[in-house]
Design an enzyme around this catalytic site. Structure first.
Site, mmCIF file in Angstrom:
data_model
loop_
_atom_site.group_PDB
_atom_site.id
_atom_site.type_symbol
_atom_site.label_atom_id
_atom_site.label_comp_id
_atom_site.label_asym_id
_atom_site.label_seq_id
_atom_site.Cartn_x
_atom_site.Cartn_y
_atom_site.Cartn_z
ATOM 1 N N PRO A 155 44.028 47.012 39.327
ATOM 2 C CA PRO A 155 42.822 46.972 40.170
ATOM 3 C C PRO A 155 42.657 45.613 40.853
ATOM 4 O O PRO A 155 42.327 44.636 40.210
ATOM 5 C CB PRO A 155 41.688 47.229 39.182
ATOM 6 C CG PRO A 155 42.324 47.826 37.975
ATOM 7 C CD PRO A 155 43.694 47.210 37.925
ATOM 8 N N GLU A 156 42.939 45.567 42.128
ATOM 9 C CA GLU A 156 42.639 44.366 42.895
ATOM 10 C C GLU A 156 41.588 44.752 43.925
ATOM 11 O O GLU A 156 41.022 45.851 43.856
ATOM 12 C CB GLU A 156 43.931 43.815 43.510
ATOM 13 C CG GLU A 156 44.961 43.574 42.408
ATOM 14 C CD GLU A 156 46.098 42.627 42.765
ATOM 15 O OE1 GLU A 156 45.935 41.837 43.703
ATOM 16 O OE2 GLU A 156 47.127 42.678 42.087
ATOM 17 N N LYS A 174 36.249 42.031 43.255
ATOM 18 C CA LYS A 174 36.674 43.025 42.268
ATOM 19 C C LYS A 174 35.493 43.599 41.490
ATOM 20 O O LYS A 174 35.672 44.253 40.479
ATOM 21 C CB LYS A 174 37.707 42.393 41.328
ATOM 22 C CG LYS A 174 38.983 41.989 42.089
ATOM 23 C CD LYS A 174 40.157 41.737 41.182
ATOM 24 C CE LYS A 174 40.279 40.292 40.827
ATOM 25 N NZ LYS A 174 41.491 40.002 40.022
ATOM 26 N N ARG A 193 48.310 33.493 33.802
ATOM 27 C CA ARG A 193 48.953 34.734 34.219
ATOM 28 C C ARG A 193 50.449 34.518 34.395
ATOM 29 O O ARG A 193 50.913 33.398 34.499
ATOM 30 C CB ARG A 193 48.344 35.208 35.557
ATOM 31 C CG ARG A 193 46.830 35.352 35.530
ATOM 32 C CD ARG A 193 46.394 36.521 34.675
ATOM 33 N NE ARG A 193 46.820 37.794 35.243
ATOM 34 C CZ ARG A 193 46.129 38.457 36.158
ATOM 35 N NH1 ARG A 193 45.001 37.994 36.603
ATOM 36 N NH2 ARG A 193 46.575 39.613 36.613
#
Ligand SMILES: [Zn+2]
Length: 273
Positions: A2-3, A51, A250
């Site tokens: 989900p971006e 988001k 990340r």
């Protein structure tokens, strides 16, 4: 993943399913809203900011409220016809069910679920930078915010939603590949920051309205990205093995040949300046 584009699409699904509807029932399965009942409430509109999802409602007391949710890595909303089988995810992941005469919206594994007065929405999303897919997208402001911390790596700066809202790890990796910029490049050394921001916006915008995210124009499985998710596979441009390393909190994917320059993975944060 989900971006911003996925969240934008999700907001549109909820808009089509619920906008204008009076809710006939609600079922919250999170502690903080366990006693909340939205029966009789009217859905005004569904919107996204970066988001974050914002479902705006009018209560039975005529007050305006916003149901906030965030998909993070694994959340989703699905809309079903009344009586249709909920096929989206396992039932134990359901966090909220909103029922209307024409549709049932089911939220799976949602994060940061909160009901706040619409006037206080900013307390939840006010920290965000310009929304890449928002009506008020401001590229100059996004560039200004990025440039304010010139020593930070561009890979980390693009993910910071306070700089610009909507870029996740997929688009971060792909944008930097397409610009030929190493993710470890300090923001201040990125050759064309406005061009990088503009490309990020174009990639997200191009993926609105579909669920398969592609930066290559190819929609079939295995062909949708240049570097993201392609560790050890050959670069589509030069054939070099794509690499994957941690960058900040990340992982990042990149081609060491097409994205030359600063390359100090693992302890890049500690490098001498
Ligand atoms: Zn390459």
């Amino acid at each position: 993943m989900p971006e911003g584009d996925t969240v934008w699409n999700t907001a549109r699904v909820l808009q089509r399913a619920l906008a204008g509807a009076r809710l006939t029932g609600s079922d919250f399965r999170v502690p903080q809203l366990a006693t909340t009942d939205l029966t009789g409430w009217t859905v005004r509109e569904s919107a996204s900011r970066g988001k974050h999802l914002l479902l705006r409602l009018t209560g039975t007391d005529a007050e305006q409220w916003t149901l906030h949710s965030h998909l993070r890595m694994d959340g989703a909303w699905r809309a079903y016809a009344p009586g249709e089988r909920w096929s989206g995810r396992p039932a134990h992941l359901i966090r909220v069910v909103l029922s209307s005469p024409a549709a049932v919206a089911v939220g799976y594994h949602l994060h940061e679920l909160a009901l706040v007065p619409t006037a206080e929405e900013e307390s939840l999303v006010g920290h965000l930078g310009p929304d890449l897919l928002g009506p008020d997208w401001d590229a100059d402001e996004a560039v200004r915010r990025l440039a304010a911390d010139p020593d930070r790596t561009i890979g980390e700066a693009l993910l910071d939603q306070r700089n610009l809202a909507g870029v996740g790890n997929l688009y971060k990796c792909e944008v930097l590949f397409l610009r030929g910029v190493s993710p470890w490049t300090p923001v201040g050394a990125v050759p064309d920051l406005p061009g990088t921001v503009a490309l990020a916006q174009r990639l997200l915008a191009a993926n609105r309205g579909r669920w398969t995210q592609s930066t290559t124009g190819v929609l079939h499985r295995g062909g949708t990205s240049y570097v993201y998710g392609r560790r050890a596979q050959p670069c589509r441009r030069c054939g070099t093995a794509i690499r994957k390393e941690e960058l900040g909190e990340r992982v990042t994917y990149w081609c060491p040949v097409c994205q030359p320059g600063v390359e100090l993975p693992r302890n890049a944060q500690d490098r001498p300046r």
